[in-house]
Scaffold this motif. Structure first.
Motif, mmCIF file in Angstrom:
data_model
loop_
_atom_site.group_PDB
_atom_site.id
_atom_site.type_symbol
_atom_site.label_atom_id
_atom_site.label_comp_id
_atom_site.label_asym_id
_atom_site.label_seq_id
_atom_site.Cartn_x
_atom_site.Cartn_y
_atom_site.Cartn_z
ATOM 1 N N ALA A 114 -35.371 6.648 -30.013
ATOM 2 C CA ALA A 114 -33.955 6.925 -29.751
ATOM 3 C C ALA A 114 -33.124 6.782 -31.018
ATOM 4 C CB ALA A 114 -33.428 5.994 -28.664
ATOM 5 N N GLU A 166 -24.716 6.879 -27.227
ATOM 6 C CA GLU A 166 -25.783 7.660 -26.602
ATOM 7 C C GLU A 166 -27.156 7.081 -26.939
ATOM 8 O OE1 GLU A 166 -25.537 9.806 -24.387
ATOM 9 O OE2 GLU A 166 -23.623 10.864 -24.556
ATOM 10 N N ALA A 224 -30.022 6.230 -24.293
ATOM 11 C CA ALA A 224 -31.331 6.869 -24.473
ATOM 12 C C ALA A 224 -32.440 5.824 -24.495
ATOM 13 C CB ALA A 224 -31.343 7.685 -25.760
ATOM 14 N N SER A 243 -33.115 4.834 -20.993
ATOM 15 C CA SER A 243 -33.874 5.883 -20.305
ATOM 16 C C SER A 243 -35.342 5.865 -20.723
ATOM 17 C CB SER A 243 -33.249 7.246 -20.616
ATOM 18 O OG SER A 243 -33.970 8.290 -20.007
#
Length: 223
Positions: free
Chosen positions: A78, A111, A115, A118
């Motif tokens: 990420a 973000e 990420a 996730s």
């Protein structure tokens, strides 16, 4: 053949050295960007594993180290995708940094965190099967000026020095108190263009250790 062998060796050295000091940093060594200290405005994210002491005790030192390797490897994807650099590893903590323009572009610094969440969710079954746990983490983000430069003789390293690092660490430490996974300073929030995809909540102003003035801090979630 000798020429080809030399190219292979140099390429392998470059790849390994670049991995050891972080993407983008090797070119700065060769270009001499940090031979003399310079001032930069940067974003820092201090990322800390939850309950790491308990996890280490349950797994044992060797198994914990193997888990930590996998954990950092997965999170690094990420960082690369969202234009950051890994500044340091400190035990179970990862310190990620962006130049200002790179970190605020498309809200990269925020973000990146989501990420990471996730990525870990997708790998959760693998961690559960392999180690019996799924590591979780919390993060603190702040923005500010640092002095950047090379230090060392036997082992050269580019370091950042400035109040922003201490503040980022203090902000991250508040995550447990407020039972949230991410906290961000008002200074950074003001630089970002937050869309309706995010829900921002203030947790109020706080006088962080080592500072003379209070700072408003926010948590953020994806809607």
């Amino acid at each position: 053949m000798l020429y080809i062998a030399s190219i292979i060796i140099i390429t392998q050295f470059y790849a390994e050295f670049n991995d050891s000091i972080g993407p983008g940093t090797l070119s700065n060594f060769f270009l001499g960007k940090y031979h003399h200290p310079i001032e930069e405005e940067r974003i820092f994210m201090f990322l800390d594993m939850k309950s790491s002491t308990t996890i280490a005790q349950n797994l044992g030192h060797l198994r914990y180290f193997e888990m930590l390797k996998e954990y950092f490897f997965d999170l690094s994807n990420a960082v690369i995708d969202y234009g950051g650099i890994i500044y340091q590893y400190a035990g179970d903590e990862m310190i990620v940094s962006w130049k200002l323009k790179d970190g605020i572009k498309n809200n990269n610094c925020i973000e990146c965190f989501f990420a990471m969440k996730s990525l870990m969710a997708k790998q959760s079954q693998i961690y559960s099967d392999t180690f019996g746990i799924v590591p979780e983490f919390k993060a603190g983000l702040h923005i500010g000026k640092v002095t950047a430069g090379e230090i060392g003789s036997l082992k050269k390293e580019i370091i950042f020095s400035g109040d922003v690092l201490n503040v980022s660490a203090r902000i991250q430490a508040l995550c447990n108190q407020f039972n949230v996974d991410i906290l961000i300073s008002k200074n950074l929030i003001q630089e970002l263009e937050i869309s309706d995809l995010f829900n921002i909540t203030s947790i109020g102003e706080h006088l962080l250790k080592g500072r003379n003035t209070s700072m408003e801090i926010f948590t953020i979630a994806k809607t």
